[in-house]
Write a protein that holds these residues in place. Structure first.
Motif, short mmCIF file in Angstrom:
data_model
loop_
_atom_site.label_atom_id
_atom_site.label_comp_id
_atom_site.label_asym_id
_atom_site.label_seq_id
_atom_site.Cartn_x
_atom_site.Cartn_y
_atom_site.Cartn_z
N ASP A 109 9.46 7.86 -8.71
CA ASP A 109 8.05 7.15 -8.29
C ASP A 109 7.73 6.84 -9.72
OD1 ASP A 109 6.20 5.37 -7.59
OD2 ASP A 109 6.45 6.08 -5.34
N MET B 206 2.34 8.76 -9.10
CA MET B 206 3.17 8.81 -6.90
C MET B 206 3.56 9.79 -7.57
SD MET B 206 2.90 8.09 -4.33
CE MET B 206 1.86 7.40 -3.79
N SER C 117 1.29 1.45 -5.03
CA SER C 117 1.47 2.93 -4.83
C SER C 117 0.86 2.96 -3.96
CB SER C 117 1.02 3.92 -5.98
OG SER C 117 1.93 3.54 -7.22
#
Ligand SMILES: C[S@@+](CC[C@H](N)C(=O)[O-])C[C@H]1O[C@@H](n2cnc3c(N)ncnc32)[C@H](O)[C@@H]1O
Length: 289
Positions: free
Chosen positions: A119, A123, A18
């Motif tokens: 996501d 995130m 991420s």
């Protein structure tokens, strides 16, 4: 179709990937593709710290990392816009959206679009908050949590696709995701995605892939760069398939009806980027169901 078990090395979670979204998010901002809220402090910091590396790669090896990033981003944009115009697509799902501004840009340009960004949970929640604070979130622009490694449950692809209108065509995008995973994981994801897309009257999948171009004049330096990305993201960055034909073949084996593999060097008009000194390292895959 029976589910193929994940290799042991990829069964762990992929949250370590991420932070890389902050770096690319800052690159899109720097090149005028996004607005200030998408440029995080961490993205700005990471870009500054990595500047000597990207400068050295460009100066000594002719490898312009930001150019490759722009090539992939702009060519995916161009193909998406073409699909919207040609097929009248009104719903787009962008998996592994990170801090990409594409959803915002496309919603501004095509207000008829429903744009679902997705996501990993953490995130997704940051992106949702970012859009909410700016007043950009709404029923036609939302952010969902997904994990492409999840077979079932609320993070699975089937849960993500359950919220879409199956009577209308759809475009699915992944960008900056596949090369973090080993090939069996990529193909397992492609199979699961193709299966989901069968339910729609028309479906297009757009992604980028960095192939293992052993004949590329900077192949040795490229392997070094790939090793570095793996170290920085505390994972790996394996290159997949040696030819465009092999990519297309794999896509079809995974359930896509037609697969086109595009070389950004051959699409200069779509990108508006000057020709670079070196052959491109990235390919855009457009697969249809
Ligand atoms: C390099 S960033 C790319 C972000 C954005 N697409 C871009 O190009 O700027 C990789 C993204 O993949 C997401 N990601 C990593 N593993 C994932 C998974 N298993 N399922 C869904 N997304 C994942 C990360 O959270 C991160 O946002």
């Amino acid at each position: 179709m029976p589910s193929i078990p994940l290799p042991a090395t990829s069964r762990r979670e992929s949250a370590h990937i991420s932070p890389s979204a902050h770096y690319t998010g800052f690159v899109w901002f720097r090149h005028g593709l996004s607005e200030a809220p998408f440029a995080s402090d961490f993205g700005r910091f990471a870009h500054r710290v990595l500047r000597p590396v990207t400068w050295g790669a460009r100066r000594f090896f002719g490898l312009d990392i930001e150019r490759f990033l722009l090539q992939r981003h702009l060519l995916i944009d161009a193909r998406l816009e073409q699909t919207i115009a040609r097929d009248g697509v009104t719903q787009v799902v962008e998996i592994a959206c990170g801090l990409s501004p594409r959803g915002r840009r496309m919603r501004k340009q095509y207000p008829q679009l429903t744009y679902v960004e997705a996501d990993l949970p953490e995130m997704a929640s940051s992106k949702r908050e970012l859009l909410r604070v700016q007043g950009w979130l709404g029923p036609r622009h939302r952010v969902e949590a997904v994990d492409i490694l999840a077979d079932s449950g609320e993070l699975s692809l089937s849960a993500l696709f359950a919220g879409l209108d199956r009577s209308k065509p759809v475009v699915v995008i992944t960008e900056g995701l596949l090369n973090y995973f080993e090939r069996p994981v990529v193909e397992r994801f492609w199979r699961a995605l193709a299966q989901q897309l069968q339910a729609f009257p028309a479906a297009t999948y757009l992604t980028e892939l960095y192939p293992d171009l052993t004949e590329h004049p900077r192949y040795r330096q490229l392997r070094w760069g790939v090793w570095l990305i793996g170290k920085l993201t505390r994972g790996g960055y394996p290159l997949h398939y040696q030819t465009e034909a092999a990519i297309a073949e794999a896509g079809k084996t995974c359930g896509f009806r037609a697969v086109q593999v595009l070389n950004p060097d051959q699409q200069p008009a779509a990108l508006g980027l000057p020709r670079g000194p070196l052959a491109s390292l990235v390919r855009i895959v457009e697969a249809r169901c």
